[in-house]
Design a protein around this motif. Structure first.
Motif, mmCIF file in Angstrom:
data_model
loop_
_atom_site.group_PDB
_atom_site.id
_atom_site.type_symbol
_atom_site.label_atom_id
_atom_site.label_comp_id
_atom_site.label_asym_id
_atom_site.label_seq_id
_atom_site.Cartn_x
_atom_site.Cartn_y
_atom_site.Cartn_z
ATOM 1 N N LEU A 180 1.224 2.811 -10.495
ATOM 2 C CA LEU A 180 0.765 3.512 -10.865
ATOM 3 C C LEU A 180 -0.804 3.448 -11.308
ATOM 4 O O LEU A 180 -1.597 4.219 -11.533
ATOM 5 C CB LEU A 180 1.534 3.631 -12.240
ATOM 6 C CG LEU A 180 3.071 4.416 -12.851
ATOM 7 C CD1 LEU A 180 3.873 4.734 -13.961
ATOM 8 C CD2 LEU A 180 2.719 5.553 -11.419
ATOM 9 N N ARG A 181 -1.174 2.314 -11.768
ATOM 10 C CA ARG A 181 -2.350 1.765 -12.419
ATOM 11 C C ARG A 181 -3.571 2.016 -10.898
ATOM 12 O O ARG A 181 -5.018 2.933 -11.328
ATOM 13 C CB ARG A 181 -2.548 0.490 -13.142
ATOM 14 C CG ARG A 181 -3.053 0.460 -13.965
ATOM 15 C CD ARG A 181 -3.551 -1.607 -14.744
ATOM 16 N NE ARG A 181 -2.374 -1.115 -15.891
ATOM 17 C CZ ARG A 181 -1.135 -1.895 -15.779
ATOM 18 N NH1 ARG A 181 -0.652 -2.412 -14.617
ATOM 19 N NH2 ARG A 181 -0.226 -2.028 -16.820
ATOM 20 N N ALA A 182 -2.982 1.518 -10.263
ATOM 21 C CA ALA A 182 -4.314 1.446 -9.219
ATOM 22 C C ALA A 182 -3.407 2.996 -7.789
ATOM 23 O O ALA A 182 -4.767 4.035 -7.923
ATOM 24 C CB ALA A 182 -3.193 1.184 -7.436
ATOM 25 N N ALA A 183 -2.620 3.752 -8.657
ATOM 26 C CA ALA A 183 -3.153 5.581 -7.688
ATOM 27 C C ALA A 183 -3.652 6.364 -9.269
ATOM 28 O O ALA A 183 -4.796 6.743 -8.694
ATOM 29 C CB ALA A 183 -1.608 5.958 -8.560
ATOM 30 N N VAL A 184 -3.788 6.094 -9.989
ATOM 31 C CA VAL A 184 -4.712 6.254 -11.476
ATOM 32 C C VAL A 184 -6.089 6.323 -10.831
ATOM 33 O O VAL A 184 -6.814 7.012 -10.434
ATOM 34 C CB VAL A 184 -4.637 6.018 -12.599
ATOM 35 C CG1 VAL A 184 -5.505 6.598 -13.365
ATOM 36 C CG2 VAL A 184 -3.115 6.840 -13.083
ATOM 37 N N ARG A 185 -6.628 4.811 -10.757
ATOM 38 C CA ARG A 185 -7.870 4.387 -10.407
ATOM 39 C C ARG A 185 -8.480 5.248 -9.254
ATOM 40 O O ARG A 185 -9.592 5.807 -8.855
ATOM 41 C CB ARG A 185 -8.304 3.140 -9.954
ATOM 42 C CG ARG A 185 -8.232 2.669 -11.778
ATOM 43 C CD ARG A 185 -8.489 0.938 -11.209
ATOM 44 N NE ARG A 185 -7.062 0.092 -11.980
ATOM 45 C CZ ARG A 185 -6.268 -1.170 -11.144
ATOM 46 N NH1 ARG A 185 -6.785 -0.927 -10.198
ATOM 47 N NH2 ARG A 185 -5.743 -1.387 -12.132
ATOM 48 N N SER A 186 -7.302 5.591 -8.225
ATOM 49 C CA SER A 186 -7.647 5.892 -6.771
ATOM 50 C C SER A 186 -7.926 7.568 -6.824
ATOM 51 O O SER A 186 -8.499 8.708 -5.916
ATOM 52 C CB SER A 186 -6.789 5.457 -5.995
ATOM 53 O OG SER A 186 -5.682 6.528 -6.064
ATOM 54 N N LEU A 187 -7.487 8.071 -8.039
ATOM 55 C CA LEU A 187 -7.698 10.126 -8.758
ATOM 56 C C LEU A 187 -8.590 9.704 -9.669
ATOM 57 O O LEU A 187 -9.199 10.946 -9.677
ATOM 58 C CB LEU A 187 -6.222 9.703 -9.494
ATOM 59 C CG LEU A 187 -5.183 10.612 -8.037
ATOM 60 C CD1 LEU A 187 -4.248 10.506 -8.407
ATOM 61 C CD2 LEU A 187 -5.857 11.440 -7.251
ATOM 62 N N GLN A 188 -9.843 8.875 -9.351
ATOM 63 C CA GLN A 188 -10.910 8.466 -10.606
ATOM 64 C C GLN A 188 -12.001 9.349 -9.409
ATOM 65 O O GLN A 188 -12.294 9.350 -8.297
ATOM 66 C CB GLN A 188 -11.680 8.022 -11.335
ATOM 67 C CG GLN A 188 -10.963 6.827 -12.540
ATOM 68 C CD GLN A 188 -10.542 5.852 -12.744
ATOM 69 O OE1 GLN A 188 -11.846 5.222 -12.065
ATOM 70 N NE2 GLN A 188 -10.309 5.758 -13.422
ATOM 71 N N PRO A 189 -12.225 10.642 -9.747
ATOM 72 C CA PRO A 189 -13.044 11.060 -11.316
ATOM 73 C C PRO A 189 -11.788 12.518 -11.675
ATOM 74 O O PRO A 189 -12.326 12.869 -12.609
ATOM 75 C CB PRO A 189 -14.260 11.873 -11.053
ATOM 76 C CG PRO A 189 -14.414 12.062 -9.977
ATOM 77 C CD PRO A 189 -13.745 11.241 -9.194
ATOM 78 N N LEU A 190 -10.970 12.620 -11.338
ATOM 79 C CA LEU A 190 -9.970 13.921 -11.214
ATOM 80 C C LEU A 190 -9.731 13.425 -12.465
ATOM 81 O O LEU A 190 -9.111 14.304 -13.128
ATOM 82 C CB LEU A 190 -9.143 13.461 -10.233
ATOM 83 C CG LEU A 190 -7.530 14.768 -11.010
ATOM 84 C CD1 LEU A 190 -8.419 15.968 -10.992
ATOM 85 C CD2 LEU A 190 -6.765 14.285 -9.638
ATOM 86 N N MET A 238 0.870 -1.489 0.071
ATOM 87 C CA MET A 238 0.337 -0.372 -0.190
ATOM 88 C C MET A 238 0.340 1.263 0.210
ATOM 89 O O MET A 238 1.099 2.316 -0.495
ATOM 90 C CB MET A 238 -1.179 -0.358 1.174
ATOM 91 C CG MET A 238 -2.555 0.555 1.485
ATOM 92 S SD MET A 238 -3.139 0.699 -0.592
ATOM 93 C CE MET A 238 -4.666 0.702 -0.011
ATOM 94 N N GLU A 239 1.862 0.979 0.397
ATOM 95 C CA GLU A 239 2.668 2.514 0.684
ATOM 96 C C GLU A 239 3.139 2.216 -1.121
ATOM 97 O O GLU A 239 3.542 3.891 -1.029
ATOM 98 C CB GLU A 239 3.990 2.039 1.289
ATOM 99 C CG GLU A 239 4.876 2.880 1.964
ATOM 100 C CD GLU A 239 5.969 2.343 2.678
ATOM 101 O OE1 GLU A 239 7.839 3.185 2.357
ATOM 102 O OE2 GLU A 239 6.271 1.828 3.315
ATOM 103 N N GLN A 240 3.638 1.570 -1.435
ATOM 104 C CA GLN A 240 4.128 2.039 -2.904
ATOM 105 C C GLN A 240 2.883 2.560 -3.442
ATOM 106 O O GLN A 240 3.130 3.716 -4.512
ATOM 107 C CB GLN A 240 4.216 0.710 -3.556
ATOM 108 C CG GLN A 240 6.097 0.081 -3.141
ATOM 109 C CD GLN A 240 5.407 -0.995 -2.413
ATOM 110 O OE1 GLN A 240 4.047 -1.299 -1.669
ATOM 111 N NE2 GLN A 240 6.593 -0.599 -1.801
ATOM 112 N N VAL A 241 1.109 2.509 -3.295
ATOM 113 C CA VAL A 241 0.214 3.430 -3.994
ATOM 114 C C VAL A 241 0.432 4.683 -3.513
ATOM 115 O O VAL A 241 -0.068 5.349 -4.948
ATOM 116 C CB VAL A 241 -0.412 2.739 -3.986
ATOM 117 C CG1 VAL A 241 -1.913 3.297 -4.803
ATOM 118 C CG2 VAL A 241 -0.778 1.219 -4.703
ATOM 119 N N GLY A 242 0.204 4.275 -2.289
ATOM 120 C CA GLY A 242 0.855 5.931 -1.889
ATOM 121 C C GLY A 242 2.006 6.732 -2.450
ATOM 122 O O GLY A 242 1.549 7.712 -2.971
ATOM 123 N N ALA A 243 2.947 6.576 -2.872
ATOM 124 C CA ALA A 243 3.812 6.976 -3.023
ATOM 125 C C ALA A 243 4.004 7.340 -4.699
ATOM 126 O O ALA A 243 3.974 8.444 -5.255
ATOM 127 C CB ALA A 243 5.327 5.960 -3.686
#
Length: 133
Positions: free
Chosen positions: A110-120, A1-6
């Motif tokens: 990066l994929r998980a990070a992008v998903r977490s930033l939807q709808p931005l 999870m730490e890597q997804v935050g970064a």
């Protein structure tokens, strides 16, 4: 999870850097209505395909442009048919590696990070993203 935050911080940094580039380039090239216009201006010879605008160097390529800030951070962006800025995981990863304190994010993070930033962020075609309007 730490890597997804970064990775999430990296994606947000890319989006902020893209906004800063837009804010610096458009006033410096008055004929630019949108950042995407840089490609057409370079193709028509009205501006050079590479050069310096404020604290950024730029190089127009194919359907996009690579901007490099004075600290070496690289923001490579393509432009869609509607002139919106689009980017993929490779561009995000390259941005991370170019930072003064490099971050080598894995594609899955990066994929998980992008998903977490939807709808931005919106996936405009498989693997390509844009900042929602």
């Amino acid at each position: 999870m730490e890597q997804v935050g970064a990775a999430r911080d990296l994606v947000l940094g890319y989006v902020l850097a893209l906004s800063a580039i837009d804010g610096a380039v458009r006033p410096a090239i008055p004929s630019l209505e949108r950042l995407a216009d840089i490609v057409g201006l370079a193709r028509s010879g009205r501006i050079s395909r590479s050069g310096q605008v404020g604290t950024y160097s730029y190089k127009v390529h194919g359907e996009g442009c690579r901007f490099v800030s004075d600290n070496g951070a690289e923001v490579d962006v393509d432009f869609a048919a509607d002139r919106s800025e689009v980017f993929d995981l490779w561009r995000l990863r390259w941005y991370g590696l170019s930072l003064p304190q490099p971050l080598d994010a894995k594609d899955q993070d990066l994929r998980a990070a992008v998903r977490s930033l939807q709808p931005l962020l919106t996936e405009v075609r498989p693997g390509w993203f844009s900042v929602a309007n």
